[in-house]
Scaffold this active site. Structure first.
Site, PDB file in Angstrom:
ATOM      1  N   GLU A 141      57.731  50.766   4.094  1.00 16.96           N
ATOM      2  CA  GLU A 141      58.620  51.691   3.388  1.00 16.96           C
ATOM      3  C   GLU A 141      58.858  52.986   4.178  1.00 16.96           C
ATOM      4  O   GLU A 141      59.972  53.479   4.255  1.00 16.96           O
ATOM      5  CB  GLU A 141      58.003  52.029   2.031  1.00 16.96           C
ATOM      6  CG  GLU A 141      58.983  51.872   0.883  1.00 16.96           C
ATOM      7  CD  GLU A 141      58.301  52.030  -0.459  1.00 16.96           C
ATOM      8  OE1 GLU A 141      57.889  50.992  -1.010  1.00 16.96           O
ATOM      9  OE2 GLU A 141      58.152  53.166  -0.930  1.00 16.96           O
ATOM     10  N   ASP A 142      57.802  53.552   4.743  1.00 16.65           N
ATOM     11  CA  ASP A 142      57.920  54.879   5.372  1.00 16.65           C
ATOM     12  C   ASP A 142      58.102  54.835   6.882  1.00 16.65           C
ATOM     13  O   ASP A 142      58.612  55.778   7.471  1.00 16.65           O
ATOM     14  CB  ASP A 142      56.680  55.728   5.061  1.00 16.65           C
ATOM     15  CG  ASP A 142      56.558  56.033   3.579  1.00 16.65           C
ATOM     16  OD1 ASP A 142      57.585  55.981   2.877  1.00 16.65           O
ATOM     17  OD2 ASP A 142      55.443  56.313   3.122  1.00 16.65           O
TER      18      ASP A 142
END
Ligand code: ZN
Length: 186
Positions: free
Chosen positions: A70-71
Site C-alpha cells: 500500500e505505501d
C-alpha cells in the site's frame, strides 16, 4: 521448490524487519510526533507475536510487511519471491485496492474483516490497535474532533468483524479505543 529461501524463523523475522525499515525509511506516521513509520510496523508485529505466543513466524513477518504494498508499491510477486506465498497472501488480505475511492475502501475493510481468516483477523486487530494508540497519544495536527471521532467509529466497525480471533488482542484494542475516546473528548 519455493524460490525463496526457507530460513529459521528468527532469521526470517529479522530479515523482514530490516527490509521493512529500508522500504519505509522516508515515511513518517501521520501524528504530530511524526515517528518513523517502522515504529508502527514493529508495534503491530509485536502485538501479533504476543497474541500468537510467538508460534506463527509468517504472521509476524506479514505484520512487518503489511503496509509495503500500500505505501511502498512493493508488488505482491516480490513478496512471494522474498518471503513466500503464505506471507504474500496475508499481506494481500490486508491491502486496500487503491484504484477504488476512499469511502469504498473503508466500507470494504468493514466487510472483509468479518469474512477474513482468523490469522488475517489478528493482523487487522493489531493494526487498528496500533493506529488507535497513535490517535490517542499523537493525533494528526490537522484533524478536527469530528474526523477523529469518525476514524474511531470506523476502526471499531472493522474490529467488530474480527471478534473471537484473539481475546487478548481484543482487550488491547478495547483499551486503546477507550483511551482514544477520552483523548478526543466531545
Ligand atoms: Zn498499518
Amino acid at each position: 521448490m519455493p524460490s525463496y529461501a526457507v530460513l529459521p524463523p528468527l532469521v526470517a523475522v529479522l530479515q523482514a524487519a530490516h527490509q521493512a525499515a529500508e522500504w519505509h525509511a522516508p515515511q513518517r506516521r501521520k501524528g504530530e510526533a511524526a515517528e518513523p513509520y517502522i515504529n508502527h510496523l514493529l508495534e503491530v508485529a509485536s502485538l501479533v507475536a504476543e497474541a500468537t505466543q510467538g508460534n506463527d513466524a509468517n504472521l509476524i513477518i506479514a505484520a512487518l510487511l503489511h503496509d509495503a504494498t500500500e505505501d511502498c508499491a512493493i508488488p505482491n510477486e516480490d513478496l512471494v519471491a522474498r518471503f513466500g506465498p503464505d506471507v504474500a497472501s496475508l499481506v494481500a488480505a490486508v491491502t486496500d485496492d487503491k484504484t477504488l475511492p476512499k469511502a469504498e475502501r473503508k466500507r470494504l475493510q468493514i466487510d472483509h474483516a468479518a469474512h477474513a481468516t482468523p490469522r488475517t483477523k489478528i493482523l487487522k486487530l493489531a493494526d487498528k490497535t496500533s493506529n488507535l494508540r497513535a490517535l490517542a497519544a499523537s493525533p494528526p495536527a490537522g484533524w478536527a474532533t469530528a474526523r477523529k471521532q469518525e476514524y474511531l467509529a470506523w476502526a471499531r466497525a472493522v474490529v467488530a468483524g474480527t471478534r473471537g480471533a484473539s481475546p487478548w488482542l481484543e482487550a488491547q484494542f478495547d483499551a486503546a479505543a477507550g483511551d482514544a475516546e477520552r483523548a478526543i473528548g466531545s
